[in-house]
Motif scaffolding. Sequence first.
Motif, mmCIF file in Angstrom:
data_model
loop_
_atom_site.group_PDB
_atom_site.id
_atom_site.type_symbol
_atom_site.label_atom_id
_atom_site.label_comp_id
_atom_site.label_asym_id
_atom_site.label_seq_id
_atom_site.Cartn_x
_atom_site.Cartn_y
_atom_site.Cartn_z
ATOM 1 N N ARG A 1 57.037 45.173 29.185
ATOM 2 C CA ARG A 1 55.762 45.681 29.691
ATOM 3 C C ARG A 1 54.828 44.574 30.180
ATOM 4 O O ARG A 1 54.050 44.771 31.112
ATOM 5 C CB ARG A 1 55.064 46.482 28.600
ATOM 6 C CG ARG A 1 55.534 47.908 28.463
ATOM 7 C CD ARG A 1 55.187 48.718 29.687
ATOM 8 N NE ARG A 1 55.203 50.157 29.429
ATOM 9 C CZ ARG A 1 54.875 51.062 30.325
ATOM 10 N NH1 ARG A 1 54.485 50.691 31.529
ATOM 11 N NH2 ARG A 1 54.927 52.352 30.046
ATOM 12 N N LEU A 2 54.869 43.423 29.508
ATOM 13 C CA LEU A 2 53.911 42.363 29.778
ATOM 14 C C LEU A 2 54.555 41.237 30.580
ATOM 15 O O LEU A 2 55.750 41.007 30.498
ATOM 16 C CB LEU A 2 53.352 41.809 28.473
ATOM 17 C CG LEU A 2 52.661 42.803 27.543
ATOM 18 C CD1 LEU A 2 52.249 42.116 26.246
ATOM 19 C CD2 LEU A 2 51.447 43.429 28.219
ATOM 20 N N GLY A 3 53.735 40.544 31.342
ATOM 21 C CA GLY A 3 54.206 39.417 32.133
ATOM 22 C C GLY A 3 53.220 39.163 33.261
ATOM 23 O O GLY A 3 52.597 40.103 33.781
ATOM 24 N N HIS B 1 41.387 44.607 27.480
ATOM 25 C CA HIS B 1 41.804 45.759 28.292
ATOM 26 C C HIS B 1 42.339 46.855 27.378
ATOM 27 O O HIS B 1 41.949 48.016 27.501
ATOM 28 C CB HIS B 1 42.860 45.347 29.315
ATOM 29 C CG HIS B 1 43.398 46.501 30.092
ATOM 30 N ND1 HIS B 1 42.637 47.204 31.011
ATOM 31 C CD2 HIS B 1 44.615 47.116 30.057
ATOM 32 C CE1 HIS B 1 43.363 48.187 31.512
ATOM 33 N NE2 HIS B 1 44.556 48.164 30.965
ATOM 34 N N ARG B 2 43.227 46.454 26.455
ATOM 35 C CA ARG B 2 43.719 47.360 25.423
ATOM 36 C C ARG B 2 43.899 46.550 24.129
ATOM 37 O O ARG B 2 44.318 45.390 24.170
ATOM 38 C CB ARG B 2 45.066 48.002 25.801
ATOM 39 C CG ARG B 2 45.033 48.890 27.030
ATOM 40 C CD ARG B 2 44.296 50.189 26.770
ATOM 41 N NE ARG B 2 44.361 51.090 27.928
ATOM 42 C CZ ARG B 2 43.452 51.133 28.899
ATOM 43 N NH1 ARG B 2 42.403 50.300 28.865
ATOM 44 N NH2 ARG B 2 43.583 51.985 29.908
ATOM 45 N N PRO C 1 40.872 55.372 25.905
ATOM 46 C CA PRO C 1 42.133 54.697 26.221
ATOM 47 C C PRO C 1 42.224 53.247 25.748
ATOM 48 O O PRO C 1 43.277 52.639 25.870
ATOM 49 C CB PRO C 1 42.128 54.732 27.752
ATOM 50 C CG PRO C 1 40.677 54.577 28.098
ATOM 51 C CD PRO C 1 39.918 55.347 27.033
ATOM 52 N N THR C 2 41.126 52.701 25.187
ATOM 53 C CA THR C 2 41.092 51.255 24.945
ATOM 54 C C THR C 2 41.699 50.846 23.616
ATOM 55 O O THR C 2 42.463 49.880 23.546
ATOM 56 C CB THR C 2 39.640 50.745 25.022
ATOM 57 O OG1 THR C 2 39.078 51.141 26.273
ATOM 58 C CG2 THR C 2 39.597 49.236 24.918
ATOM 59 N N ALA D 1 49.684 54.215 33.036
ATOM 60 C CA ALA D 1 48.261 54.193 33.381
ATOM 61 C C ALA D 1 47.526 53.042 32.706
ATOM 62 O O ALA D 1 46.482 52.593 33.196
ATOM 63 C CB ALA D 1 47.620 55.525 33.004
ATOM 64 N N ASP D 2 48.054 52.556 31.587
ATOM 65 C CA ASP D 2 47.418 51.446 30.872
ATOM 66 C C ASP D 2 47.668 50.102 31.548
ATOM 67 O O ASP D 2 47.066 49.098 31.166
ATOM 68 C CB ASP D 2 47.941 51.382 29.438
ATOM 69 C CG ASP D 2 47.545 52.599 28.617
ATOM 70 O OD1 ASP D 2 46.337 52.852 28.503
ATOM 71 O OD2 ASP D 2 48.448 53.298 28.113
ATOM 72 N N PHE D 3 48.531 50.065 32.560
ATOM 73 C CA PHE D 3 48.923 48.799 33.173
ATOM 74 C C PHE D 3 48.516 48.710 34.640
ATOM 75 O O PHE D 3 49.052 47.898 35.389
ATOM 76 C CB PHE D 3 50.438 48.600 33.029
ATOM 77 C CG PHE D 3 50.876 48.393 31.608
ATOM 78 C CD1 PHE D 3 50.983 47.124 31.069
ATOM 79 C CD2 PHE D 3 51.140 49.486 30.793
ATOM 80 C CE1 PHE D 3 51.365 46.937 29.749
ATOM 81 C CE2 PHE D 3 51.536 49.307 29.469
ATOM 82 C CZ PHE D 3 51.640 48.026 28.947
#
Length: 296
Positions: free
Chosen positions: A25-27, A99-100, A110-111, A122-124
């Motif tokens: 998910r991250l990068g 952001h989260r 959503p946070t 949607a969170d990204f």
Amino acid sequence: MLHLEFAVSPEQICSVADLSLLEARLGFDKGAFLSRFPKQWFREVSERLESNLQPGQLDRATERLRQIQRSRLVAFGRPYEGVDWANAARYSHAIVPFHRAVDNTFNELPTLVTSINELDDADFIFETQFPRDASSLAQAGKALLIDAEKVILHDNFICLTKAGYKKTLLEMMRFCTKAEVEFHFFSEEDGKSDWGLRKQALIEFSGRMPVNIRLFWYRSDDGGSGFLHQRGMFTAKGGLIYDRGFEEPNDHAQRATLTPISPMPAGMLVSNAKSYNTAQQSDDFKLVGQIWRSHD
């Protein structure tokens, strides 16, 4: 800042699958990074995995964790004050929002999210349009600059005889927190003013730089191939493509007009690191004259 800051409680990381999810998910190529919150985040997760996993699983988990540390973890110097991670995260979030933030005691969408498994597409969603003022152009790359030891910028038009470039570059340099940071600039030689004038501008500019910055300037020629026409910035962790370069326009209306800045895909980062290799001559262009250095 283009990249989204995610804070994840160490208690969320229980397995190889959890690490795989974060890695997927991250990068920086995905526009998101993991906040090193607290500073001991890596150590706390490592100790937690060591106590929960069997030796075979632990080896896999350790390698995944190290990969996350190398390429996705960034320290923003956030305060860590509270009796536990959740309280400390709430306190830090109130000062500068994440952001989260993810912890099993949170449930304020959503946070503030309960689990990493509840994060969805949607969170990204990240911003890719920025004003062209110097502060905004620099701020877009803050997450990459803050931990960088070496920054490479390539822009065929860049020239420090122009005030608009100098403003942006000084703003970028101020984000760099390491004790010594190298900035390597690649500019196309064709169409530029006399080198003597540009060299004097470099000398004057270096006197205004933060004391932790060393500057290297490369005059380049791609033989008309157009290779040097892409404009971007990258570090060891990731990069950004600046659609219209790094210059702050003189016209205030042009500064307010949004310009695209987007994450550099992972494949392009590898390719650019090879092309703009400061240790050897590139096959994509040749250097003109000697490299200019701000320090001997």
